[in-house]
Design a protein around this motif. Structure first.
Motif, mmCIF file in Angstrom:
data_model
loop_
_atom_site.group_PDB
_atom_site.id
_atom_site.type_symbol
_atom_site.label_atom_id
_atom_site.label_comp_id
_atom_site.label_asym_id
_atom_site.label_seq_id
_atom_site.Cartn_x
_atom_site.Cartn_y
_atom_site.Cartn_z
ATOM 1 N N GLY A 341 -11.917 -18.924 -3.623
ATOM 2 C CA GLY A 341 -11.617 -17.866 -2.694
ATOM 3 C C GLY A 341 -12.893 -17.291 -2.360
ATOM 4 O O GLY A 341 -13.914 -17.574 -2.448
ATOM 5 N N PRO A 342 -12.651 -16.266 -1.115
ATOM 6 C CA PRO A 342 -13.863 -15.608 -0.471
ATOM 7 C C PRO A 342 -14.403 -14.469 -1.642
ATOM 8 O O PRO A 342 -13.788 -13.919 -2.437
ATOM 9 C CB PRO A 342 -12.824 -14.828 0.493
ATOM 10 N N ASP A 343 -15.590 -13.989 -1.272
ATOM 11 C CA ASP A 343 -16.398 -13.200 -2.225
ATOM 12 C C ASP A 343 -15.955 -11.784 -1.571
ATOM 13 O O ASP A 343 -15.673 -11.802 -0.035
ATOM 14 C CB ASP A 343 -17.710 -13.434 -2.190
ATOM 15 N N GLY A 344 -16.234 -10.595 -1.826
ATOM 16 C CA GLY A 344 -15.971 -9.143 -1.065
ATOM 17 C C GLY A 344 -15.832 -8.120 -2.112
ATOM 18 O O GLY A 344 -16.349 -8.267 -3.137
ATOM 19 N N TYR A 345 -14.786 -7.310 -1.695
ATOM 20 C CA TYR A 345 -14.893 -6.201 -2.500
ATOM 21 C C TYR A 345 -13.110 -5.793 -2.772
ATOM 22 O O TYR A 345 -12.701 -5.539 -1.800
ATOM 23 C CB TYR A 345 -15.283 -4.799 -1.791
ATOM 24 N N ARG A 346 -12.856 -5.719 -4.191
ATOM 25 C CA ARG A 346 -11.469 -5.183 -4.512
ATOM 26 C C ARG A 346 -11.523 -3.560 -4.330
ATOM 27 O O ARG A 346 -12.430 -2.830 -4.720
ATOM 28 C CB ARG A 346 -11.279 -5.718 -5.721
ATOM 29 N N PHE A 347 -10.400 -3.077 -4.073
ATOM 30 C CA PHE A 347 -9.989 -1.559 -3.921
ATOM 31 C C PHE A 347 -8.973 -1.258 -4.698
ATOM 32 O O PHE A 347 -7.882 -2.019 -4.608
ATOM 33 C CB PHE A 347 -9.777 -1.082 -2.374
ATOM 34 N N TRP A 348 -8.881 -0.144 -5.430
ATOM 35 C CA TRP A 348 -7.847 0.507 -5.951
ATOM 36 C C TRP A 348 -7.595 1.904 -5.680
ATOM 37 O O TRP A 348 -8.598 2.540 -5.497
ATOM 38 C CB TRP A 348 -7.935 0.520 -7.693
ATOM 39 N N THR A 349 -6.538 2.291 -5.296
ATOM 40 C CA THR A 349 -6.282 3.839 -5.151
ATOM 41 C C THR A 349 -5.685 4.495 -6.250
ATOM 42 O O THR A 349 -4.749 4.175 -6.756
ATOM 43 C CB THR A 349 -5.277 3.963 -4.020
ATOM 44 N N TYR A 350 -6.288 5.704 -6.670
ATOM 45 C CA TYR A 350 -5.821 6.380 -7.843
ATOM 46 C C TYR A 350 -5.443 7.953 -7.196
ATOM 47 O O TYR A 350 -6.401 8.740 -6.709
ATOM 48 C CB TYR A 350 -7.222 6.585 -8.608
ATOM 49 N N CYS A 351 -4.408 8.211 -7.470
ATOM 50 C CA CYS A 351 -3.630 9.423 -7.046
ATOM 51 C C CYS A 351 -3.191 9.907 -8.381
ATOM 52 O O CYS A 351 -2.305 9.461 -9.152
ATOM 53 C CB CYS A 351 -2.575 9.284 -6.065
ATOM 54 N N VAL A 352 -3.791 11.327 -8.684
ATOM 55 C CA VAL A 352 -3.554 11.824 -9.886
ATOM 56 C C VAL A 352 -2.674 13.082 -9.900
ATOM 57 O O VAL A 352 -2.619 13.873 -8.893
ATOM 58 C CB VAL A 352 -4.709 12.233 -10.668
ATOM 59 N N ASP A 353 -1.716 13.489 -10.716
ATOM 60 C CA ASP A 353 -0.823 14.510 -10.684
ATOM 61 C C ASP A 353 -0.896 15.141 -12.153
ATOM 62 O O ASP A 353 -0.156 14.688 -12.916
ATOM 63 C CB ASP A 353 0.427 14.185 -10.356
ATOM 64 N N PHE A 354 -1.740 16.054 -12.283
ATOM 65 C CA PHE A 354 -1.985 16.679 -13.487
ATOM 66 C C PHE A 354 -0.926 17.517 -13.957
ATOM 67 O O PHE A 354 -0.747 17.751 -14.926
ATOM 68 C CB PHE A 354 -3.403 17.647 -13.530
ATOM 69 N N ALA A 355 -0.183 18.134 -12.824
ATOM 70 C CA ALA A 355 0.977 19.125 -13.285
ATOM 71 C C ALA A 355 2.183 18.240 -13.747
ATOM 72 O O ALA A 355 2.737 18.564 -14.709
ATOM 73 C CB ALA A 355 1.400 19.837 -11.973
ATOM 74 N N THR A 356 2.456 16.942 -12.955
ATOM 75 C CA THR A 356 3.325 15.993 -13.744
ATOM 76 C C THR A 356 2.811 14.559 -13.843
ATOM 77 O O THR A 356 2.836 13.907 -12.850
ATOM 78 C CB THR A 356 4.653 15.945 -12.627
ATOM 79 N N PRO A 357 2.105 14.277 -14.914
ATOM 80 C CA PRO A 357 1.303 13.240 -15.148
ATOM 81 C C PRO A 357 1.877 11.818 -14.443
ATOM 82 O O PRO A 357 1.542 10.636 -14.197
ATOM 83 C CB PRO A 357 0.862 13.272 -16.485
ATOM 84 N N ALA A 358 3.129 12.150 -14.983
ATOM 85 C CA ALA A 358 3.932 10.693 -14.941
ATOM 86 C C ALA A 358 4.129 10.312 -13.340
ATOM 87 O O ALA A 358 4.531 9.077 -13.130
ATOM 88 C CB ALA A 358 5.576 10.886 -15.396
ATOM 89 N N ASN A 359 3.956 11.252 -12.419
ATOM 90 C CA ASN A 359 3.704 10.814 -11.200
ATOM 91 C C ASN A 359 2.589 10.138 -10.611
ATOM 92 O O ASN A 359 2.379 9.656 -9.455
ATOM 93 C CB ASN A 359 3.921 12.278 -10.290
ATOM 94 N N SER A 360 1.532 10.327 -11.428
ATOM 95 C CA SER A 360 0.497 9.495 -11.148
ATOM 96 C C SER A 360 0.437 8.091 -11.016
ATOM 97 O O SER A 360 1.130 7.334 -11.524
ATOM 98 C CB SER A 360 -0.909 9.898 -12.194
ATOM 99 N N THR A 361 -0.518 7.551 -10.046
ATOM 100 C CA THR A 361 -0.377 6.169 -9.706
ATOM 101 C C THR A 361 -1.859 5.624 -9.566
ATOM 102 O O THR A 361 -2.886 6.278 -9.195
ATOM 103 C CB THR A 361 0.301 5.780 -8.480
#
Length: 559
Positions: A341-361
């Protein structure tokens, strides 16, 4: 972009208790209660109580430090990588198609150059030497702070004059109790949080401990000498949180402010990567703080996970409220994928919710194709980079995405970032691959490989981006005829695409490292918050040939 589902474990650690007013170091009792909560995507949320405290200035702390003890033999810290990587057979490679043969006639303008913490400092403080130095530093309004393996110093940035140090790396936690006090294990990080005018120090504890701790000391004002708010987070129960990299993400009023950390996790062998967000707002006040943590396995589908880098926000302009942090990984498909496959850069998006941690992704959200690059330096051998007058060769860490992922918001344009890593430019001569990233759209805007074709290896880089969009880059260079030295370069926005300006010396080495191949493990580029255009760099070099005889240097420059 549609968010992809990631199977992950989510952990939350809360530091709770009352604030302290004593001028002496203080601590809270351990709390071991654990709760398990299911997040909305089925991941497991762990809730654990932790500890926090305060400490006075470093001068007060040093009054109670014992005299140096003789620890015996020199120590070489192992380089931990996945076993599967070391089991692979090397394949034939071709020259890097972006290898830069001719540098620009323009060059950055050098500023200050002064010596940093070195192996002699370790010998004088602890009675032994250690490698690698884990060279890392940052610049603030008045000071430059360098935090190495196993101690730190700080300097006036106006002159380079030493203000304080050397201090032991774990001096902050003297009297705090626990492993943060007793361990001085290295892999240190120091950050100037320009949004709060504070300094943040952090290091892990030894792999000999049953659980991985991450220790934090946050200054209560803008003086790196303290006093400090202290935290001890158990981030890796039953594991070891290796090669942890920490960044600042500010989101005033948007709920995403955090100190982000990636770590390679080991339980004997490699077990995956953790992505952790610490509650920055609480830590700046010394209050009860929590972290939210996702655990990736060793692979996602056919792609291996290793050495992710979270975004580090430079400058004073903030992205729109609620903007989440992006993590990045330089992905050589031959090393981390199927090879087809190709070379490149993988990305992850981190959305945090300290008030309701279960909503974090935390989810993998994109892949940016790049011109092919090869992380397989010397067939994954750690004895790769030659030096003058010796058969001892140096490690490249070609498999690692290098610290930091310097990121900046430009109003009307969006988030831009700079990333760097070591590659094979051809014939096992190391080169520095760099890329400018459109962070919002997860694409490569520009890229190149620093490899002028002179047979000299360039590796162990770090990159960042200034207020005008110029990129700064520092690296080590060495060959059979060139002693390990520190150089820097970069590019202005007006330079032709894919090119860098002429490299400039920070300091030339005059010796070779004996006794082991460990080098780095990382370097550092930061942007001066006072003018938003001066780059400050630090890295490792060798002045005198000998076993474990490393030195470091700090330099500034601008365009």
């Amino acid at each position: 972009m549609k968010r992809m589902t990631v199977v992950a474990t989510l952990a939350l650690l809360v530091c709770s208790g009352l604030a302290f007013s004593s001028p002496a170091p203080a601590q809270e009792p351990d709390q071991t209660a654990v709760k398990e909560i299911q997040t909305k995507d089925g991941s497991t949320l762990l809730v654990r109580q932790g500890r926090r405290g305060i400490a006075p200035s470093v001068d007060k702390l040093m009054e109670n430090v014992e005299a140096p003890r003789a620890y015996g033999a020199e120590k070489e810290v192992p380089n931990r990588v996945p076993d599967s990587l070391m089991d692979r057979e090397p394949v034939e490679t071709i020259a890097d198609p972006l290898a830069q043969r001719i540098s620009s006639s323009r060059a950055p303008v050098a500023g200050l150059s002064f010596g940093g913490y070195d192996s002699d400092d370790n010998a004088s403080q602890f009675g032994f030497r250690i490698m690698p130095p884990d060279t890392e530093g940052d610049v603030g309004q008045t000071y430059y702070v360098q935090y190495n393996n196993l101690g730190w110093k700080y300097f006036l940035k106006s002159t380079g004059a030493l203000v304080g140090g050397p201090f032991p790396g774990n001096i902050f936690w003297q009297g705090f109790g626990g492993f943060c006090q007793t361990d001085n294990a290295g892999d240190p990080i120091v950050l100037y949080d320009q949004f709060a005018d504070r300094w943040v120090f952090s290091q892990f504890t030894s792999s000999a401990n049953p659980d991985g701790h991450q220790c934090f000391a946050v200054t209560q004002g803008n003086n790196p000498a303290g006093p400090y708010y202290l935290y001890d987070f158990v981030v890796s129960p039953g594991q070891f949180n290796d090669y942890e990299k920490i960044t600042v993400w500010n989101d005033t009023g948007g709920g995403q402010s955090a100190y982000h950390m990636s770590s390679n996790e080991f339980a004997g062998s490699f077990v995956g990567v953790n992505a952790t967000a610490f509650d920055r707002d609480a830590m700046l006040l010394g209050g009860p703080a929590s972290f939210v943590q996702f655990s990736l396995g060793t692979s996602t589908g056919s792609r291996s996970n290793f050495a992710l880098q979270p975004s580090h926000l430079e400058g004073n302009d903030l992205p729109p409220a609620g903007t989440c942090n992006k993590y990045i990984m330089a992905f050589d498909d031959q090393t981390w994928g199927t090879g087809g496959g190709p070379d490149g850069y993988r990305f992850w998006t981190y959305c945090v919710d300290f008030a309701t941690p279960a909503n974090s992704t935390f989810a993998e959200t994109g892949f940016a194709n790049a011109t092919a690059f090869d992380a397989e330096l010397c067939g994954y051998s750690r004895d790769c980079i030659p030096q003058p007058g010796t058969t001892q060769r140096l490690d490249t860490l070609g498999q690692f995405t290098m610290y930091r992922f310097g990121t900046r918001y430009f109003p009307g344009t969006g988030l831009r970032g700079a990333i760097s890593h070591s590659v094979d430019s051809g014939g096992n001569v190391a080169g520095v691959r760099w890329a400018e990233i459109d962070v919002d759209n997860e694409t490569v805007l520009d890229e190149g490989t620093l490899a002028p074709g002179d047979g000299v290896s360039r590796w162990m880089p770090s990159a960042s981006i200034d207020g005008s969009g110029n990129i700064g880059l520092v690296f080590t260079k060495s060959s059979g005829g060139v002693s390990p030295s520190i150089y820097f370069t970069g590019r202005e926005t007006s330079d032709p695409p894919g090119t860098l300006q002429a490299e400039v010396v920070c300091i030339d080495g005059t010796g070779s490292q004996l006794g082991g191949n460990r080098w780095g493990d990382y370097a550092s580029v930061s942007v001066d918050p006072a003018d938003d255009c001066t780059f400050w760099v630090t890295n490792e070099y060798v002045e005198t040939t000998g076993s474990f005889q490393w030195d470091t240097q700090i330099c500034s420059y601008s365009f």
